[in-house]
Design a protein around this motif. Structure first.
Motif, PDB file in Angstrom:
ATOM      1  N   LEU A  86       0.784  -1.175  -0.136  1.00 20.22           N
ATOM      2  CA  LEU A  86       0.060   0.014  -0.063  1.00 20.22           C
ATOM      3  C   LEU A  86       0.982   1.103  -0.095  1.00 20.22           C
ATOM      4  O   LEU A  86       0.397   2.183  -0.562  1.00 20.22           O
ATOM      5  N   ALA A  87       1.983   1.195   0.463  1.00 20.75           N
ATOM      6  CA  ALA A  87       2.873   2.362   0.369  1.00 20.75           C
ATOM      7  C   ALA A  87       4.540   1.803   0.259  1.00 20.75           C
ATOM      8  O   ALA A  87       4.797   0.789   0.699  1.00 20.75           O
ATOM      9  N   GLN A  88       5.183   2.841   0.534  1.00 21.73           N
ATOM     10  CA  GLN A  88       6.681   2.567   0.625  1.00 21.73           C
ATOM     11  C   GLN A  88       7.127   1.966   2.055  1.00 21.73           C
ATOM     12  O   GLN A  88       6.675   2.247   2.951  1.00 21.73           O
ATOM     13  N   ASP A  89       8.133   0.767   1.847  1.00 20.50           N
ATOM     14  CA  ASP A  89       8.549   0.366   3.132  1.00 20.50           C
ATOM     15  C   ASP A  89       9.948   1.046   3.439  1.00 20.50           C
ATOM     16  O   ASP A  89      10.837   0.808   2.754  1.00 20.50           O
ATOM     17  N   ASN A  90       9.954   2.109   4.381  1.00 20.44           N
ATOM     18  CA  ASN A  90      11.135   2.750   4.647  1.00 20.44           C
ATOM     19  C   ASN A  90      11.674   2.152   5.981  1.00 20.44           C
ATOM     20  O   ASN A  90      11.189   2.205   6.924  1.00 20.44           O
ATOM     21  N   LYS A  91      13.185   1.862   5.952  1.00 19.73           N
ATOM     22  CA  LYS A  91      13.876   1.291   7.070  1.00 19.73           C
ATOM     23  C   LYS A  91      14.975   2.061   7.180  1.00 19.73           C
ATOM     24  O   LYS A  91      15.794   2.327   6.240  1.00 19.73           O
ATOM     25  N   ALA A  92      15.485   1.942   8.503  1.00 21.55           N
ATOM     26  CA  ALA A  92      16.853   2.468   8.876  1.00 21.55           C
ATOM     27  C   ALA A  92      17.522   1.245   9.381  1.00 21.55           C
ATOM     28  O   ALA A  92      17.159   0.709  10.401  1.00 21.55           O
ATOM     29  N   LEU A  93      18.633   0.462   8.666  1.00 21.34           N
ATOM     30  CA  LEU A  93      19.238  -0.569   9.028  1.00 21.34           C
ATOM     31  C   LEU A  93      20.537  -0.246   9.777  1.00 21.34           C
ATOM     32  O   LEU A  93      21.274   0.610   9.252  1.00 21.34           O
ATOM     33  N   ILE A  94      20.863  -0.769  10.852  1.00 21.95           N
ATOM     34  CA  ILE A  94      22.310  -0.438  11.459  1.00 21.95           C
ATOM     35  C   ILE A  94      22.991  -1.760  11.297  1.00 21.95           C
ATOM     36  O   ILE A  94      22.395  -2.853  11.787  1.00 21.95           O
ATOM     37  N   VAL A  95      24.126  -1.678  10.646  1.00 21.72           N
ATOM     38  CA  VAL A  95      24.979  -2.805  10.464  1.00 21.72           C
ATOM     39  C   VAL A  95      26.203  -2.922  11.326  1.00 21.72           C
ATOM     40  O   VAL A  95      26.484  -1.642  11.583  1.00 21.72           O
ATOM     41  N   ASP A  96      26.789  -4.016  11.398  1.00 19.19           N
ATOM     42  CA  ASP A  96      28.022  -4.190  11.884  1.00 19.19           C
ATOM     43  C   ASP A  96      29.228  -3.908  11.017  1.00 19.19           C
ATOM     44  O   ASP A  96      28.910  -3.660   9.670  1.00 19.19           O
TER      45      ASP A  96
END
Length: 337
Positions: free
Chosen positions: A108-118
């Protein structure tokens, strides 16, 4: 026309449109796999954030690794690139911790995520975002990550735009979802308004102090903030997308020099004297610059003749010299080590 015939026509139309959409997706995927003559080459390999004397950025060259986090030796930034399998719209890293802002289509809408990576680019935490990725920063210690998204409008030059800026404690997972909840002191007095926006966080080494842009009343300000006190204080006007120097004595930023055409020029502000120095780059830079060292800044500019690709440029931070290409078809630079 009978009801059954109408249903048949509708079904045929749906199949036709579905086929066209599928063909467009296949064609777009095929174009993404193709490389363009003269583009830098990227080869799949191991990318780590704890390598010494390296440069990481997002690969903008056409091909299967477009959008991937890539690394190159700092001494040969225009050479062959080692590509990871992590793709982002914005990226930054420090002390072996990275933040990757991702936006993908949803039902239904954009899937926006902030991913913290090692350091191995493995996701250790994930936070939902309220809009389209714009800016990203990790604190020098790797403890905090900040990101800004557009929740209305598409650029800082739009007649109307709204942003949301968040700060996350990477160690504990604690999230400050919106800096607009912080107390604001403007020109020495408490301030509150419905049009307050923040963007472009940059962190100090003390794991508490940060700088950012405050937008309100058709004016932008450089603010100095405290995470623990949840407050900010204005320092100077007409400052956007600040970037704190490694020695923490100066802030690089874009200054609006022509409002109607949304033109900015890169400047450096001395935090002790509040004197500003325009840089040799005279083109309009709509980016949050990165300090490669205490003397040199890196930033993205649109590739000539392209609407969706940028190149990385460098310029001396003291106003002398001239701009030079750092890496073509690239964005979101990070100095490793």
């Amino acid at each position: 026309m009978t009801r059954s015939r109408r249903l048949l026509v509708l079904a045929l139309a749906v199949l036709l449109l579905g086929g066209l959409a599928g063909a467009m997706v296949v064609r777009a995927a095929a174009r993404a796999e193709q490389t363009r003559e003269g583009d830098p080459t990227a080869t799949e390999g191991r990318v780590t954030l704890d390598r010494q004397d390296g440069l990481a950025f997002l690969n903008g060259a056409q091909g299967p690794h477009r959008g991937a986090v890539v690394s190159v030796p700092a001494q040969s930034p225009q050479g062959g690139r080692t590509a990871s399998d992590l793709t982002c719209q914005r990226f930054h890293a420090a002390a072996g911790t990275g933040v990757c802002l991702n936006s993908s289509p949803g039902a239904l809408a954009q899937d926006n995520k902030a991913l913290i990576v090692d350091a191995q680019l493995r996701t250790v935490r994930s936070f939902p975002m309220a809009g389209t990725p714009s800016r990203a920063r990790v604190s020098p210690s790797g403890r905090f990550a900040a990101w800004t998204v557009f929740v209305a409008g598409e650029s800082y030059g739009a007649a109307f735009f709204s942003t949301r800026t968040s700060i996350a404690d990477v160690r504990t997972g604690t999230l400050e979802p919106d800096l607009e909840k912080f107390a604001v002191e403007l020109d020495g007095r408490p301030y509150s308004a419905g049009d307050v926006n923040f963007w472009g966080v940059t962190f100090s080494k003390d794991d508490d102090t940060f700088y950012a842009t405050l937008g309100t009343g058709n004016q932008t300000y450089l603010v100095k903030g405290s995470i623990s006190r949840r407050s900010v204080t204005t320092l100077a006007k007409n400052v956007e997308c600040p970037s704190l120097s490694p020695d923490e004595t100066r802030v690089a930023y874009k200054k609006r020099v022509q409002r109607g055409a949304s033109l900015w020029r890169e400047h450096v502000l001395d935090l002790r004297t509040l004197r500003e120095q325009p840089l040799a780059e005279k083109r309009s830079v709509d980016d949050q610059a990165l300090w490669l060292d205490d003397r040199t800044l890196a930033y993205a500019l649109p590739t000539e003749g392209s609407v969706d690709t940028t190149d990385l440029w460098t310029v001396p931070a003291d106003g002398t010299g001239a701009p030079h290409v750092l890496a073509p078809a690239a964005s979101s630079p990070t100095r490793l080590g």
